[in-house]
Design an enzyme around this catalytic site. Structure first.
Site, PDB file in Angstrom:
ATOM      1  N   HIS A   1      31.551  48.799 -36.101  1.00  0.00           N
ATOM      2  CA  HIS A   1      32.123  47.831 -35.133  1.00  0.00           C
ATOM      3  C   HIS A   1      32.754  47.460 -36.304  1.00  0.00           C
ATOM      4  O   HIS A   1      33.625  46.066 -36.539  1.00  0.00           O
ATOM      5  CB  HIS A   1      31.321  46.771 -34.994  1.00  0.00           C
ATOM      6  CG  HIS A   1      30.917  47.134 -33.583  1.00  0.00           C
ATOM      7  ND1 HIS A   1      32.217  47.457 -32.512  1.00  0.00           N
ATOM      8  CD2 HIS A   1      29.744  47.291 -32.912  1.00  0.00           C
ATOM      9  CE1 HIS A   1      31.328  47.422 -31.055  1.00  0.00           C
ATOM     10  NE2 HIS A   1      29.903  47.267 -31.295  1.00  0.00           N
TER      11      HIS A   1
HETATM   12  F1  V1D Z   1      22.779  37.159 -28.012  1.00  0.00           F
HETATM   13  C1  V1D Z   1      23.084  37.132 -28.737  1.00  0.00           C
HETATM   14  C2  V1D Z   1      22.329  36.705 -29.892  1.00  0.00           C
HETATM   15  C3  V1D Z   1      22.090  36.859 -31.251  1.00  0.00           C
HETATM   16  C4  V1D Z   1      23.469  37.093 -32.154  1.00  0.00           C
HETATM   17  C5  V1D Z   1      24.263  37.820 -31.630  1.00  0.00           C
HETATM   18  C6  V1D Z   1      23.601  37.802 -29.732  1.00  0.00           C
HETATM   19  C7  V1D Z   1      25.012  38.887 -29.132  1.00  0.00           C
HETATM   20  C8  V1D Z   1      24.986  39.240 -28.053  1.00  0.00           C
HETATM   21  N1  V1D Z   1      25.472  39.322 -27.987  1.00  0.00           N
HETATM   22  N2  V1D Z   1      26.056  39.075 -29.988  1.00  0.00           N
HETATM   23  C9  V1D Z   1      26.853  40.049 -29.150  1.00  0.00           C
HETATM   24  C10 V1D Z   1      28.215  40.323 -29.065  1.00  0.00           C
HETATM   25  N3  V1D Z   1      29.006  38.843 -29.667  1.00  0.00           N
HETATM   26  C11 V1D Z   1      29.602  38.672 -28.759  1.00  0.00           C
HETATM   27  C12 V1D Z   1      30.356  37.185 -29.916  1.00  0.00           C
HETATM   28  C13 V1D Z   1      30.178  36.309 -29.875  1.00  0.00           C
HETATM   29  N4  V1D Z   1      31.091  36.036 -29.216  1.00  0.00           N
HETATM   30  C14 V1D Z   1      31.932  34.640 -29.586  1.00  0.00           C
HETATM   31  C15 V1D Z   1      31.874  37.211 -28.757  1.00  0.00           C
HETATM   32  O1  V1D Z   1      29.800  38.458 -27.845  1.00  0.00           O
HETATM   33  C16 V1D Z   1      28.087  41.361 -30.349  1.00  0.00           C
HETATM   34  C17 V1D Z   1      27.217  42.951 -29.630  1.00  0.00           C
HETATM   35  C18 V1D Z   1      27.400  43.751 -30.822  1.00  0.00           C
HETATM   36  C19 V1D Z   1      26.963  44.642 -30.078  1.00  0.00           C
HETATM   37  C20 V1D Z   1      26.417  46.084 -31.271  1.00  0.00           C
HETATM   38  C21 V1D Z   1      26.475  47.790 -30.361  1.00  0.00           C
HETATM   39  O2  V1D Z   1      25.590  47.825 -29.989  1.00  0.00           O
HETATM   40  O3  V1D Z   1      27.704  47.682 -30.705  1.00  0.00           O
HETATM   41  C22 V1D Z   1      26.164  48.383 -31.905  1.00  0.00           C
HETATM   42  N5  V1D Z   1      26.198  49.483 -32.424  1.00  0.00           N
HETATM   43  O4  V1D Z   1      25.769  49.773 -33.814  1.00  0.00           O
HETATM   44  C23 V1D Z   1      25.056  48.961 -34.151  1.00  0.00           C
HETATM   45  C24 V1D Z   1      25.679  48.015 -33.077  1.00  0.00           C
END
Ligand code: V1D
Ligand code: CA
Length: 580
Positions: free
Chosen positions: A142
């Site tokens: 990302h």
């Molecule tokens: F649940 C969490 C707790 C703490 C910090 C972050 C998260 C979390 C969960 N899912 N963050 C997410 C995703 N972010 C959002 C944004 C927050 N907003 C306002 C939207 O939904 C990010 C998911 C990242 C996935 C990464 C990956 O698995 O694709 C990856 N691939 O290679 C490395 C990572």
């Protein structure tokens, strides 16, 4: 070819970094994986490259990261600390994105380890010393040119692919992480040199991009492929889309190298993922690509149920080695055995979760849409050849980021030294033309090798008045050790033409061409780097090129409909590749 030479990168420090309490990304999963790979006695079967942590200088420096990332962003990553993050990121509005990307302790070293492994993996493939190179600490798909995103800060994949493009014509990037591989897609959105193909959940899911209709722009139109899937996709369903799509891409695009991002959040039971894929189903993707005999880079990615991540990456290491059928699924004793209770088996089983992909032939329609979109496109693109210096200009002329010069003085010195370096190289290459092939040893990779010799690239010069030569005869394919999968029958044009040297013996360690074949590696006349980065924050004179390294205009305009962010393509690496 049943056996493969496998190179495996591991840094013992990686498992010690922490994104912070409550963050789903756990670098410790890499330590767990390595521990299991070791317990299964796979290490003696591979070239294991372990970085010795005290040799910190062997990690990629900020300059290498600016092959893709902006100077400002790399400088930020280099200097930010948990204490200064708030101020330096303008209250979280620049470079970092909320809770997803905290400025944790040791952030820059963490990024360097991840990127260093992927750069070294690419280097191993480039040198022909490995058929498969693995970096489970990589796959951070990302990260954007000037911004962290989705737990990723430095895009090791883009950096690794840029390194591969120095010696290879076409790279196929495949992303089986449950999330869309947006950073890699965006970087190569306007070029046909890299075909990106991501399988992911798209609707109402991070990062929101990756619709079937998103297919690239300009010269890159058709070279971004997106396969959005729905919650609960099973092994059989995944296979029914993955294999025909990838088979088609292999035949049509005829990549020289495949990079597979093995994000493990597509596994059943993942804390953030929503698919229902078993360990076996995930590993089928690796087996499928290994069977093509095309050089392969395996990278990590997401994956948040720690023991499932270590299980699948261990199993996929066994797949790379071709010993997956011999693996005893009852886990051997290891330091972290308690993580795998109560069954203590190498497995990730599917669950009975709801499967939305069955609705209204969703999968079949998606597959047909993707394949239909590919049918009208021209055959595998080729590329002209260029000189490929090993080093950046800064390195060539002995200016490193450690030089403590005032900015003005630096400008003057760089200009003078570039001028001198080019003149002396011109003279040297003129003399070389009359003499022996240059066999100068390449720069050492940033890793200490355990068990094999270093990268020995035989370099040679290239004729200015190159002449196209078709190298795609069956003989050549046999000689090269490549066995491309069948091209679709209606596409009979030969893949690419390469440029021929002027009667120089050429020996590419991978392709094994002997005789007068093209100079894949050449050292004459280094292209000026895109920009030079120095630790004190000063940027050397920036040579701005409005185009990609292969001539494609950079797309830096407003977002298209399904790209919520501005695009930021690669501005051109400081070094270009030779034809293949
Ligand atoms: F649940 C969490 C707790 C703490 C910090 C972050 C998260 C979390 C969960 N899912 N963050 C997410 C995703 N972010 C959002 C944004 C927050 N907003 C306002 C939207 O939904 C990010 C998911 C990242 C996935 C990464 C990956 O698995 O694709 C990856 N691939 O290679 C490395 C990572
Ligand atoms: Ca994906």
């Amino acid at each position: 070819m049943s056996k493969r030479r496998v190179a495996y990168y591991y840094d013992p420090d990686i498992g010690s970094y922490s994104y912070g309490l409550g963050h789903p990304m756990k670098p410790f999963r890499m330590r767990l994986t390595h521990n299991l790979v070791s317990a299964y006695d796979m290490l003696p079967k591979m070239d294991v490259i372990v970085r010795i942590p005290i040799l910190a200088s062997r990690l990629p420096n900020p300059l290498q990261m600016t092959r893709f990332h902006s100077d400002e962003y790399v400088d930020f990553l280099h200097r930010v600390t948990p204490e200064t993050a708030q101020d330096m990121s303008g209250g979280g509005s620049r470079f970092l994105t909320g809770e997803d990307n905290p400025a944790f302790e040791g952030l820059f070293e963490f990024c360097s380890i991840s990127a260093g492994g992927s750069l070294a993996a690419a280097d191993r493939i480039n040198s022909g010393m490995a058929d498969i190179a693995i970096n489970w600490a990589g796959g951070l798909h990302h990260a954007k040119k000037g911004e962290a995103s989705g737990f990723c800060y430095v895009n090791d994949i883009v950096l690794g692919i840029l390194e591969l493009l120095r010696f290879h014509t076409r790279v196929l990037y495949i992303d089986i992480d449950c999330h869309h591989g947006d950073g890699v897609e965006e970087a190569f959105y306007t070029t046909d040199r890299v075909l990106t193909c991501s399988f992911h959940k798209q609707k109402d899911y991070f990062p929101g991009t990756g619709k079937v209709e998103d297919r690239g722009l300009g010269k890159g139109f058709g070279y971004s492929v997106n396969v959005p899937l729905l919650n609960g996709v099973t092994d059989d369903e995944y296979k029914s889309v993955f294999e025909p799509v990838i088979q088609y891409l292999l035949g049509w695009y005829q990549p020289d190298v495949v990079v597979l991002q093995c994000g493990a959040d597509s596994l059943s039971g993942d804390k953030l993922g929503c698919f229902n894929i078993s360990m076996n189903g995930h590993a089928d993707c690796v087996r499928f690509l290994r069977a093509t005999n095309i050089p392969l880079v395996l990278l990590g990615g997401g994956g948040y149920t720690t023991r499932n991540v270590s299980s699948v990456w261990t199993y996929e290491t066994a797949c790379a080695l071709g010993i997956d059928r011999d693996i005893d699924l009852n886990l051997p004793y290891n330091e972290y055995l308690e993580w795998y209770g109560p069954r203590y088996r190498l497995e990730v089983q599917p669950s009975n979760m709801t499967d939305d992909n069955n609705h209204r032939n969703y999968l079949e329609i998606t597959k047909q849409t993707v394949l239909e979109a590919l049918r009208d496109l021209p055959f595998a693109p080729s590329v002209g050849s260029h000189a490929v210096p090993r080093n950046t200009v800064a390195q060539e002329i002995g200016l490193t980021r450690d030089n403590d010069l005032e900015e003005d003085e630096l400008d003057v010195q760089i200009r003078r030294r570039v001028h001198e370096a080019l003149r002396s190289r011109e003279a040297a290459s003129y003399e070389e033309d009359e003499g022996e092939v240059d066999s100068s040893e390449s720069e050492e990779p940033p890793y200490t090798l355990a068990g094999s010799s270093r990268n020995m690239y035989q370099t040679t010069y290239q004729d200015e008045s190159d002449e196209d030569v078709d190298i795609s005869s069956d003989d050549d394919q046999e000689q090269s050790g490549f066995q491309h999968t069948n091209a679709p029958p209606n596409l009979s044009r030969r893949p690419s033409a390469i440029h021929r040297g002027r009667g120089r013996p050429f020996q590419h360690p991978q392709q094994q061409y002997h005789g007068t074949r093209a100079a894949v590696a050449a050292t004459r006349a280094p292209s000026p780097p895109k920009r030079l980065f120095f630790s004190h924050g000063a940027s050397a004179p920036v040579i701005r090129r409005p185009r990609l390294w292969d001539g494609t205009p950079i797309y830096d305009g407003p977002a298209n409909r399904s790209h919520p962010f501005r695009m930021s393509g690669v501005d051109g690496p400081d070094i270009v590749m030779a034809a293949g």
